[in-house]
Every structure is written in C-alpha cells, then in structure tokens.
Design a protein around this motif. Structure first.
Motif, short mmCIF file in Angstrom:
data_model
loop_
_atom_site.label_atom_id
_atom_site.label_comp_id
_atom_site.label_asym_id
_atom_site.label_seq_id
_atom_site.Cartn_x
_atom_site.Cartn_y
_atom_site.Cartn_z
N GLY A 175 -18.51 -6.28 16.21
CA GLY A 175 -18.82 -6.96 17.66
C GLY A 175 -17.32 -6.95 18.05
N VAL A 176 -16.35 -7.36 17.38
CA VAL A 176 -14.97 -7.47 17.96
C VAL A 176 -14.54 -5.98 18.19
CG1 VAL A 176 -12.63 -7.90 17.25
CG2 VAL A 176 -14.30 -9.56 17.04
N LEU A 177 -14.87 -5.30 17.43
CA LEU A 177 -14.37 -3.73 17.71
C LEU A 177 -15.15 -3.14 19.09
CD1 LEU A 177 -13.09 -1.05 16.27
CD2 LEU A 177 -15.25 -0.87 15.02
N ALA A 178 -16.28 -3.46 18.95
CA ALA A 178 -16.92 -2.82 20.39
C ALA A 178 -16.25 -3.61 21.62
CB ALA A 178 -18.48 -3.41 20.21
N MET A 179 -15.89 -4.93 21.64
CA MET A 179 -15.38 -5.68 22.74
C MET A 179 -14.20 -4.70 23.12
SD MET A 179 -16.87 -9.21 21.72
CE MET A 179 -15.46 -10.04 22.57
N LYS A 180 -13.27 -4.53 22.00
CA LYS A 180 -12.04 -4.03 22.11
C LYS A 180 -12.16 -2.66 22.93
CE LYS A 180 -9.29 -6.09 18.75
NZ LYS A 180 -8.22 -6.16 17.54
N LYS A 181 -12.83 -1.96 22.37
CA LYS A 181 -13.12 -0.58 22.81
C LYS A 181 -13.51 -0.82 24.31
CE LYS A 181 -13.79 3.97 21.96
NZ LYS A 181 -13.20 4.92 21.11
N LEU A 182 -14.38 -1.88 24.76
CA LEU A 182 -14.85 -1.75 26.20
C LEU A 182 -13.88 -2.44 26.95
CD1 LEU A 182 -18.45 -2.73 25.68
CD2 LEU A 182 -17.42 -0.60 26.85
N GLY A 183 -12.82 -3.22 26.11
CA GLY A 183 -11.91 -3.99 26.86
C GLY A 183 -12.45 -5.47 27.66
N VAL A 184 -13.46 -5.86 27.07
CA VAL A 184 -14.01 -7.00 27.53
C VAL A 184 -13.84 -8.26 26.68
CG1 VAL A 184 -15.88 -5.62 28.77
CG2 VAL A 184 -16.40 -6.28 26.61
N SER A 185 -14.18 -9.44 27.22
CA SER A 185 -14.17 -10.68 26.35
C SER A 185 -15.38 -11.20 26.13
CB SER A 185 -13.14 -11.72 26.85
OG SER A 185 -13.55 -12.11 28.27
N ARG A 186 -15.72 -12.18 25.36
CA ARG A 186 -16.94 -12.73 24.83
C ARG A 186 -17.84 -13.09 26.10
NH1 ARG A 186 -19.36 -17.34 22.46
NH2 ARG A 186 -20.26 -16.84 20.51
N SER A 187 -19.06 -12.67 26.09
CA SER A 187 -20.08 -12.96 27.12
C SER A 187 -20.40 -14.38 27.23
CB SER A 187 -21.43 -12.28 26.88
OG SER A 187 -22.12 -12.01 27.85
N GLN A 188 -19.80 -14.91 28.50
CA GLN A 188 -20.20 -16.42 28.74
C GLN A 188 -21.48 -16.57 29.34
OE1 GLN A 188 -16.54 -16.97 31.45
NE2 GLN A 188 -16.04 -18.49 29.86
N ASP A 189 -21.97 -15.56 30.34
CA ASP A 189 -23.30 -15.60 30.44
C ASP A 189 -23.97 -14.24 30.13
OD1 ASP A 189 -25.86 -16.59 31.85
OD2 ASP A 189 -25.08 -15.94 33.79
N LYS A 190 -24.31 -13.55 31.18
CA LYS A 190 -25.04 -12.07 30.79
C LYS A 190 -23.83 -11.04 31.14
CE LYS A 190 -29.39 -14.02 30.97
NZ LYS A 190 -30.95 -13.76 31.40
N GLU A 191 -22.49 -11.18 31.12
CA GLU A 191 -21.93 -10.09 31.42
C GLU A 191 -21.85 -8.94 30.62
OE1 GLU A 191 -21.30 -13.77 31.85
OE2 GLU A 191 -19.55 -13.52 30.43
#
Ligand SMILES: [Zn+2]
Ligand SMILES: [Zn+2]
Length: 207
Positions: free
Chosen positions: A35-51
């Motif tokens: 999960g962390v790897l995918a977020m880093k690859k997309l350059g996003v942070s943890r979903s607070q709502d449905k981002e």
C-alpha cells in the motif's frame, strides 16, 4: 526476537495495523508495504475520504484476506467508506486509483515469492496443519514478519507504470425516508415504493 520495521511509513502504523487485523502474520505487513509503495508511486497521501480508490484482486482465502487488511490500513481505502472493492481474482494484487489526479497504479506480489512462501515458510507450514494464526508460536510469526519487512521491495513486488484513469462523477445522497413498516431510515436510493408508501428493502418483500 522482536519485530523490526525499517520503513518509517510502515513503522508509524504497524502496531495499530496489528491491533486492527487481530493477529500477527506475514501477509498483513506485506499489504502495508504494498500500500505504501503504491501511494509513493502515485505521490499521494492516505485517503481521508474517497480521494483514493482500491480495486483489490484478492478473494476470501488465506493470505489474501490478511494482505488486503494491510493494504486498506496503509491506503485508507476501506470497506466502510466504500472506496475498496474486491474483484476476487484470487491474487495478491491491487490497483490503487488517485481520483483527483486521475491516475492509477497496479501492484502485485511476485509469483515466485508467493509460491516459495507456500512451499518453504515455517509459518505457513503451521497454518497448513490447521493452526490458527494467533496460535502459531510467537517466534515463528515474528520471524515471518521480519522477513517480509526486510526484503528489498523489488524482490517482492511488481509495480506497473502510472497510467491515466477516467471516471464519470457520481453524487452521494443525504436524503432518507422512513420505512412505513419498521420505522427505520433508508437512504433514498434504496427506498422501495409499494402502493404509494415507502419501505426499506427487507420490509418491501413482506408487504
Ligand atoms: Zn493475518
Ligand atoms: Zn423497514
């Protein structure tokens, strides 16, 4: 022995993730790392709502279920919020979607890694004997977890290129009706009308 978490993003949520998951096993931490790897690859942070939106290729079986808890914990894509869908392909893989940035990435656990673990992991050998994960000796569980936490990412995961993602926006509803039979509130999309009266789905089948 003790658990050693090297990646700071994983370390931060590790205890919370084990508490949420319910037992110590190697597949959940594998999901955290993925999960962390995918977020880093997309350059996003943890979903607070449905981002973010998660399309999990997992099904209900061993390892896949645990893996998905890790991915949900890391990404903030959860069943409750509705931004996690199971495709039930029977794989340790998922696509993470950045809805705002309109892009997506797919992460899969490498085939050889899964097949080797099934063949040679002492933790999985215990699980094959029918021992529930929480009853496997702590030493064995910790060793298995340390292994998945310390292996280089490229040995474990296959990561796709980031690709564009398009969707047609849907509007959520804040409107609800009271069921004529049980008196409970039903959100409007799920209301059934019979003889001009409003019912919830189970009640509509009884009138
Ligand atoms: Zn587990
Ligand atoms: Zn009802």
């Amino acid at each position: 022995m003790k658990i050693e978490v090297k990646e700071p993003e994983v370390k931060e949520m590790f205890d919370c993730a084990v508490f949420y998951h319910g037992h110590l096993c190697p597949a959940m931490p594998l999901g955290l790392r993925a999960g962390v790897l995918a977020m880093k690859k997309l350059g996003v942070s943890r979903s607070q709502d449905k981002e973010l939106m998660l399309l999990a290729e997992t099904a209900e079986g061993h390892a896949m279920a645990c893996f998905l808890d890790g991915v949900m914990m890391a990404t903030g894509c959860t069943y409750g919020k509705g931004n996690c869908k199971k495709l039930r392909y029977g794989k340790l893989a998922f696509t993470l979607i950045d809805r705002k940035g309109k892009k997506k990435v797919r992460v899969a656990v490498k085939g050889d890694f899964v097949l080797n673990a099934l063949k040679s992991s002492p933790f999985i050998a215990k699980r094959k004997q029918g021992i529930p994960p929480q009853d496997v000796e702590r030493e064995l569980a910790e060793a298995a977890v340390n292994k998945v936490l310390s292996l280089p990412l490229e040995e474990v995961f296959e990561v796709s290129e980031v690709e564009p993602f398009e969707e047609t926006p849907k509007k959520g509803t804040f409107e609800a009706y009271k069921c004529e039979r049980c008196g409970e509130a039903v959100y409007s999309k799920w209301v059934r009308v019979k003889n001009g009266k409003f019912y919830c789905i189970p009640c509509s089948e009884k009138v």
